[in-house]
Scaffold this motif. Sequence first.
Motif, PDB file in Angstrom:
ATOM      1  N   CYS A 107      58.608  61.211  39.585  1.00 42.47           N
ATOM      2  CA  CYS A 107      59.271  60.508  40.662  1.00 42.47           C
ATOM      3  C   CYS A 107      58.822  59.318  40.883  1.00 42.47           C
ATOM      4  O   CYS A 107      59.309  58.627  42.052  1.00 42.47           O
ATOM      5  CB  CYS A 107      59.519  61.567  42.087  1.00 42.47           C
ATOM      6  N   ASP A 108      57.228  58.704  40.559  1.00 45.07           N
ATOM      7  CA  ASP A 108      56.485  57.560  40.737  1.00 45.07           C
ATOM      8  C   ASP A 108      57.481  56.706  40.489  1.00 45.07           C
ATOM      9  O   ASP A 108      57.692  56.207  39.747  1.00 45.07           O
ATOM     10  CB  ASP A 108      55.507  58.232  40.547  1.00 45.07           C
ATOM     11  N   ASP A 109      57.314  55.240  41.172  1.00 45.28           N
ATOM     12  CA  ASP A 109      58.537  54.326  40.833  1.00 45.28           C
ATOM     13  C   ASP A 109      57.178  53.269  41.086  1.00 45.28           C
ATOM     14  O   ASP A 109      57.847  51.267  40.658  1.00 45.28           O
ATOM     15  CB  ASP A 109      59.487  54.210  42.001  1.00 45.28           C
ATOM     16  N   LEU A 110      56.372  53.356  41.140  1.00 46.57           N
ATOM     17  CA  LEU A 110      55.209  52.412  40.835  1.00 46.57           C
ATOM     18  C   LEU A 110      54.036  52.155  39.107  1.00 46.57           C
ATOM     19  O   LEU A 110      54.143  53.227  38.375  1.00 46.57           O
ATOM     20  CB  LEU A 110      53.826  53.140  41.090  1.00 46.57           C
ATOM     21  N   ASP A 111      54.489  50.843  38.638  1.00 49.73           N
ATOM     22  CA  ASP A 111      53.891  50.936  37.555  1.00 49.73           C
ATOM     23  C   ASP A 111      53.138  50.319  37.375  1.00 49.73           C
ATOM     24  O   ASP A 111      51.983  50.169  37.580  1.00 49.73           O
ATOM     25  CB  ASP A 111      54.698  49.488  37.291  1.00 49.73           C
ATOM     26  N   ASP A 112      52.184  51.705  36.727  1.00 51.48           N
ATOM     27  CA  ASP A 112      50.779  51.349  36.180  1.00 51.48           C
ATOM     28  C   ASP A 112      50.475  50.129  35.490  1.00 51.48           C
ATOM     29  O   ASP A 112      49.516  49.613  35.567  1.00 51.48           O
ATOM     30  CB  ASP A 112      50.462  52.396  35.277  1.00 51.48           C
ATOM     31  N   ASP A 113      52.328  49.652  34.922  1.00 51.28           N
ATOM     32  CA  ASP A 113      50.958  48.032  34.146  1.00 51.28           C
ATOM     33  C   ASP A 113      51.405  46.951  35.405  1.00 51.28           C
ATOM     34  O   ASP A 113      50.742  45.901  34.529  1.00 51.28           O
ATOM     35  CB  ASP A 113      52.197  47.576  32.854  1.00 51.28           C
ATOM     36  N   ASP A 114      51.563  47.183  36.850  1.00 46.94           N
ATOM     37  CA  ASP A 114      51.822  46.112  37.344  1.00 46.94           C
ATOM     38  C   ASP A 114      50.320  46.520  38.599  1.00 46.94           C
ATOM     39  O   ASP A 114      50.490  45.537  39.044  1.00 46.94           O
ATOM     40  CB  ASP A 114      52.959  46.548  38.317  1.00 46.94           C
ATOM     41  N   ILE A 115      49.607  46.840  38.321  1.00 49.81           N
ATOM     42  CA  ILE A 115      47.954  47.530  38.745  1.00 49.81           C
ATOM     43  C   ILE A 115      46.766  46.014  38.189  1.00 49.81           C
ATOM     44  O   ILE A 115      46.864  46.957  37.176  1.00 49.81           O
ATOM     45  CB  ILE A 115      48.073  49.003  38.573  1.00 49.81           C
ATOM     46  N   PRO A 116      46.820  45.380  38.882  1.00 46.60           N
ATOM     47  CA  PRO A 116      45.785  44.373  38.555  1.00 46.60           C
ATOM     48  C   PRO A 116      43.962  45.603  37.821  1.00 46.60           C
ATOM     49  O   PRO A 116      43.851  47.027  39.000  1.00 46.60           O
ATOM     50  CB  PRO A 116      45.198  43.215  39.898  1.00 46.60           C
ATOM     51  N   LEU A 117      43.434  44.928  37.237  1.00 46.04           N
ATOM     52  CA  LEU A 117      42.409  46.065  36.252  1.00 46.04           C
ATOM     53  C   LEU A 117      41.546  45.913  37.326  1.00 46.04           C
ATOM     54  O   LEU A 117      40.822  46.585  37.408  1.00 46.04           O
ATOM     55  CB  LEU A 117      41.589  45.021  35.675  1.00 46.04           C
ATOM     56  N   ALA A 118      41.395  44.604  38.503  1.00 43.44           N
ATOM     57  CA  ALA A 118      40.099  44.759  39.488  1.00 43.44           C
ATOM     58  C   ALA A 118      40.354  46.508  40.437  1.00 43.44           C
ATOM     59  O   ALA A 118      39.593  46.664  40.973  1.00 43.44           O
ATOM     60  CB  ALA A 118      40.239  43.450  39.558  1.00 43.44           C
ATOM     61  N   VAL A 119      41.655  46.363  40.855  1.00 40.57           N
ATOM     62  CA  VAL A 119      42.231  47.380  41.485  1.00 40.57           C
ATOM     63  C   VAL A 119      41.979  48.444  41.392  1.00 40.57           C
ATOM     64  O   VAL A 119      41.273  50.004  41.186  1.00 40.57           O
ATOM     65  CB  VAL A 119      43.812  47.058  41.559  1.00 40.57           C
ATOM     66  N   LEU A 120      42.063  48.469  39.431  1.00 40.86           N
ATOM     67  CA  LEU A 120      41.619  49.986  38.980  1.00 40.86           C
ATOM     68  C   LEU A 120      40.181  50.858  38.829  1.00 40.86           C
ATOM     69  O   LEU A 120      40.188  51.531  39.310  1.00 40.86           O
ATOM     70  CB  LEU A 120      42.550  50.196  37.468  1.00 40.86           C
ATOM     71  N   LYS A 121      38.823  49.214  38.810  1.00 42.59           N
ATOM     72  CA  LYS A 121      38.222  49.704  39.290  1.00 42.59           C
ATOM     73  C   LYS A 121      37.538  49.906  40.129  1.00 42.59           C
ATOM     74  O   LYS A 121      36.673  50.176  40.196  1.00 42.59           O
ATOM     75  CB  LYS A 121      37.446  47.977  38.265  1.00 42.59           C
ATOM     76  N   LEU A 122      37.743  49.043  41.085  1.00 41.59           N
ATOM     77  CA  LEU A 122      37.662  49.147  42.278  1.00 41.59           C
ATOM     78  C   LEU A 122      37.759  50.742  42.855  1.00 41.59           C
ATOM     79  O   LEU A 122      36.997  51.127  43.656  1.00 41.59           O
ATOM     80  CB  LEU A 122      37.989  48.505  43.277  1.00 41.59           C
ATOM     81  N   SER A 123      38.620  51.222  42.729  1.00 47.60           N
ATOM     82  CA  SER A 123      39.525  52.716  43.138  1.00 47.60           C
ATOM     83  C   SER A 123      38.747  53.644  42.278  1.00 47.60           C
ATOM     84  O   SER A 123      37.515  54.331  43.097  1.00 47.60           O
ATOM     85  CB  SER A 123      40.332  52.724  42.464  1.00 47.60           C
ATOM     86  N   MET A 124      37.625  53.605  41.187  1.00 45.80           N
ATOM     87  CA  MET A 124      36.793  54.448  40.762  1.00 45.80           C
ATOM     88  C   MET A 124      35.177  54.131  41.722  1.00 45.80           C
ATOM     89  O   MET A 124      34.657  55.096  42.164  1.00 45.80           O
ATOM     90  CB  MET A 124      36.425  54.026  39.185  1.00 45.80           C
ATOM     91  N   ASP A 125      35.240  52.408  41.720  1.00 48.53           N
ATOM     92  CA  ASP A 125      33.715  52.633  42.776  1.00 48.53           C
ATOM     93  C   ASP A 125      34.160  52.806  44.208  1.00 48.53           C
ATOM     94  O   ASP A 125      32.655  53.448  44.864  1.00 48.53           O
ATOM     95  CB  ASP A 125      33.338  51.269  42.362  1.00 48.53           C
ATOM     96  N   LEU A 126      35.324  53.024  45.015  1.00 48.28           N
ATOM     97  CA  LEU A 126      35.339  52.653  45.944  1.00 48.28           C
ATOM     98  C   LEU A 126      35.589  54.632  46.188  1.00 48.28           C
ATOM     99  O   LEU A 126      34.862  54.834  47.942  1.00 48.28           O
ATOM    100  CB  LEU A 126      36.186  52.362  46.630  1.00 48.28           C
ATOM    101  N   PHE A 127      36.152  55.005  45.869  1.00 49.27           N
ATOM    102  CA  PHE A 127      37.188  56.176  45.528  1.00 49.27           C
ATOM    103  C   PHE A 127      36.349  57.051  44.729  1.00 49.27           C
ATOM    104  O   PHE A 127      36.843  58.494  45.669  1.00 49.27           O
ATOM    105  CB  PHE A 127      38.638  56.123  45.960  1.00 49.27           C
ATOM    106  N   GLY A 128      35.189  57.098  44.261  1.00 49.81           N
ATOM    107  CA  GLY A 128      35.680  57.929  42.564  1.00 49.81           C
ATOM    108  C   GLY A 128      36.639  58.675  42.267  1.00 49.81           C
ATOM    109  O   GLY A 128      36.244  59.583  41.816  1.00 49.81           O
ATOM    110  N   CYS A 129      37.304  57.899  41.839  1.00 49.07           N
ATOM    111  CA  CYS A 129      38.361  58.597  41.387  1.00 49.07           C
ATOM    112  C   CYS A 129      39.511  57.283  40.370  1.00 49.07           C
ATOM    113  O   CYS A 129      39.274  56.699  40.722  1.00 49.07           O
ATOM    114  CB  CYS A 129      39.682  59.422  41.836  1.00 49.07           C
TER     115      CYS A 129
END
Length: 357
Positions: free
Chosen positions: A223-245
């Motif tokens: 049901c998720d309409d968010l395209d993973d390819d549309d997520i910047p690499l910097a955001v993917l990395k920061l989510s791990m650094d900032l939220f640990g997931c």
Amino acid sequence: MDESGLFFKDTTRKTFHIKGQDCAGGKRSKERITIALCASMTGEKLQPLVIGKCRKPRCFQKLDPKTLPVIYRFNKKAWMTSAIYEEWLKLLNKQMTRQNRKILLFVDNAPSHPALTLSNITVKFFPPNTTSKTQPMDQGIIQTVKLKFRKRQMIHMVKEMERQPDVSGPDLLKQINILDAIYWLSSSWKETEASTIEKCFLKAGFISDTSQELTQELHAESCDDLDDDDIPLAVLKLSMDLFGCEFNELKEIDETLATCDNAEIDWTKPAHDLLSDINEQGETDDESEEEDMILSQFPNNKELLDCVNKIKTFSVHRGCSKLLKNVFQMEELISCLIVQKERQSSITDFFTPRGSV
């Protein structure tokens, strides 16, 4: 319609550091709001309801809360209360009356949802302990909105880390305020596609004329309409650094956050204490908030117009027509505000009255 808690500053980590610097310690922020989203099974969306802790947070400054892209209410705990729910429901009933429509509204049987009889809305409660399966909002709608919200939050953090390289992570997080959260939420809700909402209603067991076609799509994708390819690499990395997931797990970090008072009232308490417990319409003192809001210095007209021209030049240089269109609209609004301000000046500011020389 369903509510959900949202931490808009919490990192879920006690420390956060900027690349190349030592890890900076800091308290986890517990700044939260409650959001309420409502949509029809055909994808029609109502304006979000946001519940904060202050009547008018300092970041609103001269903004009238009525002009915000959400319905804003408040109480001491930023929870949904019977009074807020009843007010919201009556406002919706007036809207349906004006549109000559009658609707069926499904909500959970939370203590903050009293039974009401209305002219154009029939309210039905989900059976106890079934909302995880029967509530359409819990089948992916709220999760989708939260992921879109987190994407905007992470992009904001990446931008601020570049703009303020000497500021630690906890201090950057303190600069996020409820006004940021409101506009990020509004944009995320508007961006949520009608097809996503329809699929979530179908997943919860709501059948429509287009159910057969949607069922095939539902089996083929989430049901998720968010395209993973549309997520910047910097955001993917920061989510791990900032939220640990992982980024896609960010939708779960505040899913257990309470949105109303589920505790039973102790009727043996003194009357004064009972009234204090029941009345949740107070507000926190914005001056005493743990995280002090940082407000930017107010620019003068020249600085503002210079900034607009720089963005215009940037848009042309990058070939971004969409941004350029928005810049021209922004320039027009700013010009109108400046002209209106000038009109408030007295005529004696420009001409000397006769006989005064």
